[in-house]
Enzyme design. Structure first.
Site, PDB file in Angstrom:
ATOM      1  N   GLN A 116      -0.256  -4.530  -2.706  1.00 19.43           N
ATOM      2  CA  GLN A 116      -1.152  -3.380  -2.838  1.00 19.43           C
ATOM      3  C   GLN A 116      -0.477  -2.121  -2.299  1.00 19.43           C
ATOM      4  O   GLN A 116       0.081  -2.125  -1.202  1.00 19.43           O
ATOM      5  CB  GLN A 116      -2.469  -3.662  -2.094  1.00 19.43           C
ATOM      6  CG  GLN A 116      -3.538  -2.611  -2.296  1.00 19.43           C
ATOM      7  CD  GLN A 116      -4.028  -2.496  -3.744  1.00 19.43           C
ATOM      8  OE1 GLN A 116      -4.033  -3.469  -4.484  1.00 19.43           O
ATOM      9  NE2 GLN A 116      -4.416  -1.307  -4.150  1.00 19.43           N
TER      10      GLN A 116
ATOM     11  N   ASP B 144       1.786  -6.293 -11.659  1.00 21.72           N
ATOM     12  CA  ASP B 144       1.471  -4.859 -11.599  1.00 21.72           C
ATOM     13  C   ASP B 144       2.348  -4.042 -12.541  1.00 21.72           C
ATOM     14  O   ASP B 144       2.083  -2.855 -12.759  1.00 21.72           O
ATOM     15  CB  ASP B 144       1.679  -4.334 -10.169  1.00 21.72           C
ATOM     16  CG  ASP B 144       0.389  -4.272  -9.379  1.00 21.72           C
ATOM     17  OD1 ASP B 144      -0.658  -4.022  -9.993  1.00 21.72           O
ATOM     18  OD2 ASP B 144       0.445  -4.465  -8.153  1.00 21.72           O
TER      19      ASP B 144
ATOM     20  N   LYS C 220     -10.112  -7.901  -6.524  1.00 14.16           N
ATOM     21  CA  LYS C 220      -9.158  -8.623  -7.380  1.00 14.16           C
ATOM     22  C   LYS C 220      -9.241 -10.127  -7.117  1.00 14.16           C
ATOM     23  O   LYS C 220      -9.293 -10.930  -8.049  1.00 14.16           O
ATOM     24  CB  LYS C 220      -7.732  -8.113  -7.110  1.00 14.16           C
ATOM     25  CG  LYS C 220      -7.501  -6.681  -7.613  1.00 14.16           C
ATOM     26  CD  LYS C 220      -6.193  -6.065  -7.075  1.00 14.16           C
ATOM     27  CE  LYS C 220      -6.037  -4.631  -7.596  1.00 14.16           C
ATOM     28  NZ  LYS C 220      -4.815  -3.951  -7.076  1.00 14.16           N
TER      29      LYS C 220
HETATM   30  N1  GUN Z   1      -2.676   1.179  -5.689  1.00 14.55           N
HETATM   31  C1  GUN Z   1      -3.336   1.946  -6.578  1.00 14.55           C
HETATM   32  N2  GUN Z   1      -3.383   1.329  -7.775  1.00 14.55           N
HETATM   33  C2  GUN Z   1      -2.725   0.163  -7.651  1.00 14.55           C
HETATM   34  C3  GUN Z   1      -2.442  -0.915  -8.532  1.00 14.55           C
HETATM   35  O1  GUN Z   1      -2.773  -0.921  -9.713  1.00 14.55           O
HETATM   36  N3  GUN Z   1      -1.748  -1.953  -7.992  1.00 14.55           N
HETATM   37  C4  GUN Z   1      -1.339  -1.972  -6.704  1.00 14.55           C
HETATM   38  N4  GUN Z   1      -0.655  -3.018  -6.278  1.00 14.55           N
HETATM   39  N5  GUN Z   1      -1.588  -1.000  -5.850  1.00 14.55           N
HETATM   40  C5  GUN Z   1      -2.282   0.064  -6.327  1.00 14.55           C
END
Ligand code: GUN
Length: 304
Positions: A96, A119, A52
Site C-alpha cells: 500500500q 497493482d 481489499k
Molecule cells: N495508494 C493509492 N492508490 C493505491 C493503489 O491502487 N495501490 C496501492 N498499493 N497503493 C495505493
C-alpha cells in the site's frame, strides 16, 4: 439531470463475473491468494487495505495482511516481499502506498515479481502498458476504463483531459485512454489557464488530490466527469463551500464532524456535467474490483 455513473453497481458486475473463475481455480487447484503489505498507521491506508482484504474473503479468495511499523527499513520490507515472491500459494502482492519517506519506494516496487504485481506498479508492467501489451494494469485507471466502457461512454475520438500526473493514476490513465483512441491532454500545477483546457474535455478525469478544486468553470456542459479524488474535510468553512448545491454534504458533515469529497465540486459537477462519478461510490469501488480481477488473472496464469 446529470447521469450518475454508479461505481458500486459496476463493481458488483465485475465481482460477479469473477466468482465462477475463482470457483474453478478453487476446485482444480486452490483459491487465488493475495498478500497486502501495510506500513505505518495512516488511517486512510488502513481503511483501503481492510476493504481489499474483506472483498477477497467475500469472494472466497485467500488473503493475508502484513502490518509493519513505520520504522521498518527498506531491507526488512524487501525481505518480506521476497518471502511472498517465493510462496506458491500467493498470486498477488500489493504494497500500500504511500510508504514512509525513509523507505526506498522504487526499490520496493522493483522487488515485487512482475507476475505477482497486482497493482501494475513494477517498471516492467509499466513498460507493458506503454507498449499496450498484456500485463497487470494499475487498478484505479483500469477501473475508470471499465466504468466508461460498461457505461457505454464513447472514448474513440473523444477529447480526454486528465488533471494530475501521478504514477498511480494520471500517467497510466493517459496511456489507457490513448490506447482507446481518445485525444489525450495531461494537465498539472504548471498548466496555463487550466479551466480553459479542462473545458475542452468530453471526458474530464480529476486526479490531483485537491478537495473540490474543479468547479463549474472547468466543466464543459454535458461532459463526462470522473472524480478520482478522495479527501476528508473536517473544516467547517471548507465543508460549507463544498456543500453549495450539494446539501447532503453539509448534512454528512453535521452528523460526523467530517465529510468525504472528491477533487471536483459535487454541486457544480451535478449541475454542469452530463454524467459523473460520485464520491464516495464512484471510482473507489472500481479500484478494488480491478485488484480482484488482477489477482484472479495472475492466479489463472500461474495455475494454467
Ligand atoms: N495508494 C493509492 N492508490 C493505491 C493503489 O491502487 N495501490 C496501492 N498499493 N497503493 C495505493
Amino acid at each position: 439531470m446529470a447521469r450518475i455513473l454508479d461505481g458500486k453497481a459496476v463493481q458488483q458486475q465485475i465481482l460477479d463475473e469473477l466468482k465462477p473463475r475463482i470457483a474453478r481455480l478453487a476446485a482444480v487447484r486452490r483459491p487465488p491468494g493475495l498478500a497486502a503489505i501495510l506500513v505505518g498507521d495512516n488511517p486512510a491506508s488502513q481503511l483501503y487495505v481492510a476493504s481489499k482484504v474483506k472483498t477477497c474473503r467475500e469472494l472466497g479468495m485467500h488473503s493475508e495482511e502484513l502490518r509493519l511499523p513505520d520504522s521498518v527499513t527498506t531491507d526488512e520490507l524487501l525481505a518480506h516481499i521476497e518471502h511472498f515472491n517465493q510462496r506458491g500459494d500467493i498470486d498477488g502482492i500489493l504494497v500500500q502506498m504511500p510508504l514512509p519517506k525513509h523507505v526506498d519506494s522504487r526499490a520496493v516496487l522493483l522487488a515485487v515479481r512482475p507476475d505477482k504485481d497486482v497493482d501494475g506498479f513494477h517498471p516492467f508492467n509499466v513498460g507493458q502498458l506503454v507498449a499496450n501489451a498484456p500485463a497487470p494494469r494499475a487498478c484505479t485507471p483500469a477501473g475508470v476504463m471499465e466504468l466508461l466502457k460498461r457505461s457505454e461512454i464513447p472514448i474513440a475520438g473523444a477529447e480526454a483531459v486528465i488533471v494530475g500526473r501521478s504514477d498511480i493514476v494520471g500517467k497510466p490513465m493517459a496511456l489507457m485512454l490513448l490506447h482507446a483512441h481518445a485525444t489525450v491532454t495531461v494537465c498539472h500545477s504548471k498548466t496555463r489557464d487550466l479551466p480553459a483546457v479542462c473545458r475542452r474535455a468530453d471526458i474530464l478525469v480529476a486526479a490531483m488530490g485537491r478537495p473540490a478544486f474543479i468547479t463549474a468553470e472547468f466543466i464543459r456542459p454535458g461532459a463526462v466527469v470522473v472524480d478520482v479524488g478522495i479527501n476528508r474535510i473536517s473544516d467547517r468553512a471548507e465543508a460549507e463551500r463544498i456543500a453549495r448545491g450539494a446539501p447532503a454534504k453539509l448534512a454528512a458533515f453535521e452528523k460526523n464532524g467530517s465529510v468525504l469529497v472528491g477533487d471536483v465540486h459535487p454541486g457544480d459537477m451535478a449541475a454542469v456535467a452530463g454524467a459523473y462519478t460520485p464520491v464516495p461510490g464512484g471510482v473507489g469501488p472500481l479500484t478494488i474490483a480491478m485488484l480482484m480481477a488482477n489477482t484472479v488473472e495472475c492466479a489463472e496464469r500461474r495455475l494454467a
